[in-house]
Design a protein around this motif. Structure first.
Motif, PDB file in Angstrom:
ATOM      1  N   MET A  17      20.118  10.118  65.445  1.00  0.00           N
ATOM      2  CA  MET A  17      19.861  11.260  66.325  1.00  0.00           C
ATOM      3  C   MET A  17      18.594  11.027  67.142  1.00  0.00           C
ATOM      4  SD  MET A  17      21.182  14.590  64.247  1.00  0.00           S
ATOM      5  CE  MET A  17      21.643  15.581  65.660  1.00  0.00           C
ATOM      6  N   GLU A  18      17.560  10.450  66.517  1.00  0.00           N
ATOM      7  CA  GLU A  18      16.329  10.113  67.235  1.00  0.00           C
ATOM      8  C   GLU A  18      16.624   9.096  68.333  1.00  0.00           C
ATOM      9  OE1 GLU A  18      13.022  11.136  67.712  1.00  0.00           O
ATOM     10  OE2 GLU A  18      13.932  12.643  66.446  1.00  0.00           O
ATOM     11  N   GLU A  19      17.411   8.069  67.994  1.00  0.00           N
ATOM     12  CA  GLU A  19      17.769   7.043  68.977  1.00  0.00           C
ATOM     13  C   GLU A  19      18.550   7.659  70.130  1.00  0.00           C
ATOM     14  OE1 GLU A  19      19.912   4.162  66.650  1.00  0.00           O
ATOM     15  OE2 GLU A  19      18.109   3.537  65.572  1.00  0.00           O
ATOM     16  N   THR A  20      19.457   8.572  69.803  1.00  0.00           N
ATOM     17  CA  THR A  20      20.258   9.235  70.837  1.00  0.00           C
ATOM     18  C   THR A  20      19.361  10.077  71.728  1.00  0.00           C
ATOM     19  OG1 THR A  20      22.205   9.261  69.409  1.00  0.00           O
ATOM     20  CG2 THR A  20      22.197  10.809  71.248  1.00  0.00           C
ATOM     21  N   LYS A  21      18.428  10.812  71.128  1.00  0.00           N
ATOM     22  CA  LYS A  21      17.494  11.641  71.895  1.00  0.00           C
ATOM     23  C   LYS A  21      16.711  10.765  72.868  1.00  0.00           C
ATOM     24  CE  LYS A  21      15.681  14.888  69.369  1.00  0.00           C
ATOM     25  NZ  LYS A  21      14.777  15.622  68.466  1.00  0.00           N
ATOM     26  N   ASN A  22      16.242   9.600  72.397  1.00  0.00           N
ATOM     27  CA  ASN A  22      15.505   8.678  73.270  1.00  0.00           C
ATOM     28  C   ASN A  22      16.396   8.146  74.387  1.00  0.00           C
ATOM     29  OD1 ASN A  22      13.110   8.952  71.850  1.00  0.00           O
ATOM     30  ND2 ASN A  22      13.553   7.234  70.493  1.00  0.00           N
ATOM     31  N   ARG A  23      17.650   7.809  74.039  1.00  0.00           N
ATOM     32  CA  ARG A  23      18.580   7.290  75.044  1.00  0.00           C
ATOM     33  C   ARG A  23      18.874   8.343  76.113  1.00  0.00           C
ATOM     34  NH1 ARG A  23      23.815   7.636  75.563  1.00  0.00           N
ATOM     35  NH2 ARG A  23      24.183   8.450  73.488  1.00  0.00           N
ATOM     36  N   LEU A  24      18.915   9.612  75.711  1.00  0.00           N
ATOM     37  CA  LEU A  24      19.213  10.690  76.661  1.00  0.00           C
ATOM     38  C   LEU A  24      18.115  10.859  77.705  1.00  0.00           C
ATOM     39  CD1 LEU A  24      20.910  13.320  74.333  1.00  0.00           C
ATOM     40  CD2 LEU A  24      21.999  11.882  76.051  1.00  0.00           C
ATOM     41  N   MET A  87      24.600  14.754  70.852  1.00  0.00           N
ATOM     42  CA  MET A  87      23.978  15.003  69.550  1.00  0.00           C
ATOM     43  C   MET A  87      25.035  15.422  68.520  1.00  0.00           C
ATOM     44  SD  MET A  87      20.946  14.095  70.029  1.00  0.00           S
ATOM     45  CE  MET A  87      19.604  14.732  69.061  1.00  0.00           C
ATOM     46  N   ALA A  88      26.012  16.222  68.939  1.00  0.00           N
ATOM     47  CA  ALA A  88      27.068  16.660  68.021  1.00  0.00           C
ATOM     48  C   ALA A  88      27.902  15.465  67.561  1.00  0.00           C
ATOM     49  CB  ALA A  88      27.950  17.709  68.695  1.00  0.00           C
ATOM     50  N   ALA A  89      28.165  14.534  68.484  1.00  0.00           N
ATOM     51  CA  ALA A  89      28.948  13.346  68.130  1.00  0.00           C
ATOM     52  C   ALA A  89      28.218  12.522  67.070  1.00  0.00           C
ATOM     53  CB  ALA A  89      29.222  12.503  69.372  1.00  0.00           C
ATOM     54  N   VAL A  90      26.901  12.377  67.230  1.00  0.00           N
ATOM     55  CA  VAL A  90      26.116  11.618  66.254  1.00  0.00           C
ATOM     56  C   VAL A  90      26.102  12.358  64.914  1.00  0.00           C
ATOM     57  CG1 VAL A  90      23.803  10.794  65.653  1.00  0.00           C
ATOM     58  CG2 VAL A  90      24.656  10.507  67.970  1.00  0.00           C
ATOM     59  N   MET A  95      28.036  12.797  59.065  1.00  0.00           N
ATOM     60  CA  MET A  95      28.181  13.756  57.974  1.00  0.00           C
ATOM     61  C   MET A  95      28.863  13.109  56.778  1.00  0.00           C
ATOM     62  SD  MET A  95      26.747  16.528  58.794  1.00  0.00           S
ATOM     63  CE  MET A  95      27.300  17.576  57.471  1.00  0.00           C
ATOM     64  N   PRO A  96      28.234  13.218  55.610  1.00  0.00           N
ATOM     65  CA  PRO A  96      28.900  12.692  54.422  1.00  0.00           C
ATOM     66  C   PRO A  96      30.139  13.534  54.115  1.00  0.00           C
ATOM     67  CG  PRO A  96      26.867  13.831  53.840  1.00  0.00           C
ATOM     68  CD  PRO A  96      26.963  13.819  55.334  1.00  0.00           C
ATOM     69  N   SER A  97      31.159  12.916  53.583  1.00  0.00           N
ATOM     70  CA  SER A  97      32.350  13.698  53.271  1.00  0.00           C
ATOM     71  C   SER A  97      32.180  14.338  51.902  1.00  0.00           C
ATOM     72  CB  SER A  97      33.615  12.835  53.326  1.00  0.00           C
ATOM     73  OG  SER A  97      33.507  11.779  52.418  1.00  0.00           O
ATOM     74  N   ILE A  98      32.064  15.637  51.937  1.00  0.00           N
ATOM     75  CA  ILE A  98      31.899  16.420  50.701  1.00  0.00           C
ATOM     76  C   ILE A  98      33.202  17.181  50.510  1.00  0.00           C
ATOM     77  CG2 ILE A  98      30.570  18.231  49.551  1.00  0.00           C
ATOM     78  CD1 ILE A  98      28.276  17.509  51.541  1.00  0.00           C
ATOM     79  N   PRO A  99      33.832  17.033  49.372  1.00  0.00           N
ATOM     80  CA  PRO A  99      35.112  17.726  49.153  1.00  0.00           C
ATOM     81  C   PRO A  99      34.997  19.223  49.458  1.00  0.00           C
ATOM     82  CG  PRO A  99      34.598  16.265  47.313  1.00  0.00           C
ATOM     83  CD  PRO A  99      33.401  16.280  48.216  1.00  0.00           C
TER      84      PRO A  99
END
Length: 105
Positions: A17-24, A87-90, A95-99
């Motif tokens: 998310m930090e990398e994406t924020k910087n890329r944006l 940001m939503a895509a990242v 997201m870990p898959s939690i049952p």
């Protein structure tokens, strides 16, 4: 449930998310008035980079102010949409898959 694995995944997602924020910061969004007299460029992080104002707008302070409000609001909305989608895509990919917690899919 692997708590350590989940924590690692969470940390990895935060980093992405930090990398994406910087890329944006380098993703530019352009907006202009319908007649093209005012143009604005901003980053997907909503930082203004550039304005182009036609000379005729400089003759009419009230009209220029109206144009600035309208065009900036449209540009901010557009940039926000790009930002939130990225940001939503990242976040979703990390997201870990939690049952029973598949509301993000």
């Amino acid at each position: 449930m692997d708590l350590m694995g989940m924590m690692g995944k969470l940390k990895e997602t935060q980093q992405k998310m930090e990398e994406t924020k910087n890329r944006l910061n380098s993703v530019l969004v352009d907006e202009q008035s319908n007649d093209g007299l005012l143009q604005v460029t901003l980053t997907a992080n909503r930082e203004i980079k550039n304005f182009k104002i036609a000379d005729e707008l400089l003759q009419d302070k009230e009209m220029l102010e109206d144009y600035l409000v309208t065009v900036l609001n449209k540009a901010i909305t557009k940039a926000t949409n790009v930002n939130e989608a990225e940001m939503a895509a990242v976040a979703q990919s990390g997201m870990p898959s939690i049952p029973g917690m598949d509301m993000f899919k």
